[in-house]
Design a protein around this motif. Structure first.
Motif, PDB file in Angstrom:
ATOM      1  N   ARG A 101       0.894  -0.965  -0.017  1.00 34.38           N
ATOM      2  CA  ARG A 101       0.096   0.014   0.125  1.00 34.38           C
ATOM      3  C   ARG A 101       0.790   1.158  -0.185  1.00 34.38           C
ATOM      4  O   ARG A 101       2.116   1.147   0.444  1.00 34.38           O
ATOM      5  CB  ARG A 101      -0.893   0.038   1.184  1.00 34.38           C
ATOM      6  CG  ARG A 101      -0.213   0.532   2.491  1.00 34.38           C
ATOM      7  CD  ARG A 101      -1.380   0.697   3.612  1.00 34.38           C
ATOM      8  NE  ARG A 101      -0.444   1.007   4.691  1.00 34.38           N
ATOM      9  CZ  ARG A 101      -0.576   1.888   5.517  1.00 34.38           C
ATOM     10  NH1 ARG A 101      -1.449   2.755   5.552  1.00 34.38           N
ATOM     11  NH2 ARG A 101       0.054   1.923   6.839  1.00 34.38           N
ATOM     12  N   VAL A 102       0.113   2.321  -0.680  1.00 31.93           N
ATOM     13  CA  VAL A 102       1.000   3.687  -0.520  1.00 31.93           C
ATOM     14  C   VAL A 102       0.635   4.248   0.656  1.00 31.93           C
ATOM     15  O   VAL A 102      -0.627   4.348   1.113  1.00 31.93           O
ATOM     16  CB  VAL A 102       0.679   4.362  -1.899  1.00 31.93           C
ATOM     17  CG1 VAL A 102       1.292   5.719  -1.694  1.00 31.93           C
ATOM     18  CG2 VAL A 102       1.001   3.811  -3.005  1.00 31.93           C
ATOM     19  N   SER A 121      -3.289   7.595   5.409  1.00 31.54           N
ATOM     20  CA  SER A 121      -3.439   6.850   3.937  1.00 31.54           C
ATOM     21  C   SER A 121      -3.629   7.775   2.792  1.00 31.54           C
ATOM     22  O   SER A 121      -3.824   7.746   1.813  1.00 31.54           O
ATOM     23  CB  SER A 121      -4.291   5.823   4.061  1.00 31.54           C
ATOM     24  OG  SER A 121      -5.580   6.273   4.520  1.00 31.54           O
ATOM     25  N   ARG A 122      -3.953   9.295   3.285  1.00 34.41           N
ATOM     26  CA  ARG A 122      -4.473  10.059   2.239  1.00 34.41           C
ATOM     27  C   ARG A 122      -3.507  10.345   1.482  1.00 34.41           C
ATOM     28  O   ARG A 122      -2.302  10.783   2.019  1.00 34.41           O
ATOM     29  CB  ARG A 122      -4.825  11.225   2.909  1.00 34.41           C
ATOM     30  CG  ARG A 122      -6.227  11.113   3.567  1.00 34.41           C
ATOM     31  CD  ARG A 122      -7.334  11.586   2.605  1.00 34.41           C
ATOM     32  NE  ARG A 122      -8.270  10.570   2.237  1.00 34.41           N
ATOM     33  CZ  ARG A 122      -9.107  10.593   1.386  1.00 34.41           C
ATOM     34  NH1 ARG A 122      -9.238  11.701   0.573  1.00 34.41           N
ATOM     35  NH2 ARG A 122     -10.001   9.713   1.059  1.00 34.41           N
TER      36      ARG A 122
END
Lengths: 122, 222
Positions: A101-102, A121-122
């Motif tokens: 995940r980024v 996570s934004r």
């Protein structure tokens, strides 16, 4: 000898740096990740797409036992979503199941690796 | 930031991963909660966390069997999903207002689908159409192309009839879960806009859990 190509700052390609996190069953080799990522991008977007994405692996850092890997990827500034999709499509590397995940995107390496800020996570 | 939900996750005893482990990863990735939807199997033991919703995914081979199972589970399980695939079953599922979710109507490998008539029923009855992002992760090449094109078709109809749609991972292990932003990026592959995908991961699943459309039957207000 490699000649430095100098391009004035205003004409340089704009980039985005993506801080990512990899969680896997086993330890994942850097080369294996790069190969899988290249395959994923080619499978989704083809040669032309891959050339526009301009992906590079900038940093790769294995964390403590069982905590996976964090690293920084570089891509063209308007191709972040494509990279995200390609990362999400990776389900296993050398037969070890993984998920990537980024965590954060930024215009500079420093911004991507700096703590705090919009690290969610934004 | 919206609250995200993944409403199609498979856990122990169907798979060898505990619901708590799935939730831990999902929360870390930014989800507010998950729904365990094992095939024809309800998790009976006490779930400690309020963020795990007990659900069931009904798998049936005939319309009669489907109806029998829906009647059996309805009222006992907070979230009723139907394992989609063959056209006849899809149609029967969306005609039944007790069903909450029609999971992967294109089949797990892109073979089935809903036509315009079924989609209208889905909109009327508030049955959410599930876009299974997991199928895109686990396939490559021609197979993925087929799945993507059947999803594009479904999306067109969903938009036309304003049926509720959700995005799910259909995860069988902790490595199948993808963070919300990644799911949204995958959804753009078959033509969903970012706004639509965000809603399909947050507002609509939440409404499903609150049974918002079952009471009011106002899908237009979405």
């Amino acid at each position: 000898m490699k000649v430095m190509r100098y391009v004035p700052p205003s004409l340089r390609e704009r980039r985005r740096y993506l801080l990512f996190e990899l969680m896997g069953e086993r330890e994942i080799d850097k080369r294996a990740l790069l190969k899988e990522l290249g395959d994923s991008i080619h499978s989704l977007y083809g040669d032309v797409g891959a050339s526009e994405i301009k992906l590079r692996l900038i940093r790769y850092h294995t964390r403590k036992e069982g905590e996976g890997v964090v690293g920084v990827l570089r891509c063209a500034h308007d191709r972040v979503e494509e990279v995200r999709a390609s990362l999400a499509c990776i389900h296993s590397i050398t037969d070890a199941r993984v998920s990537i995940r980024v965590i954060k995107t930024s215009g500079t390496i420093r911004g991507a690796t700096r703590h705090g800020g919009n690290a969610a996570s934004r | 930031m919206p609250t995200f939900f993944d409403l199609n996750v498979h856990a122990y005893p169907e798979t060898d991963v505990q619901a708590e482990d799935l939730l831990r990863v999902a929360r870390r990735y930014g989800f507010a909660g998950i729904a365990i939807t094992n095939h024809d199997l309800v998790v009976h033991e006490e779930l400690k966390s309020p963020f795990i919703v007990r659900g069931v995914e009904i798998r049936a081979h005939s319309v009669l069997e489907l109806k029998r199972k829906v009647t059996h589970y309805w009222g006992k399980v907070p979230l009723l999903a139907v394992h989609g695939g063959p056209d006849k079953l899809n149609r029967a599922a969306v005609e039944d207002a007790r069903v909450d979710i029609l999971a992967h109507p294109c089949g797990e490998r892109g073979e089935g689908g809903l036509n315009h008539v079924s989609m209208r029923y889905a909109a009327e009855n508030g049955v959410a159409i599930d876009f299974n992002v997991g199928a895109l992760i686990h396939t490559r090449g021609g197979e993925r192309a087929r799945i993507l094109s059947s999803m594009q078709e479904q999306l067109k109809l969903v938009r036309k009839y304003k049926a509720p749609m959700i995005l799910t991972s259909n995860a069988y292990s902790i490595y199948d879960i993808r963070a919300p932003r990644e799911m949204i990026a995958l959804a753009t592959l078959f033509g969903m806009s970012k706004d639509e995908a965000t809603r399909a991961l947050s507002e609509i699943p939440r409404g499903l859990l609150e049974k918002r459309w079952k009471r009011e039957r106002e899908v237009e207000r979405l």
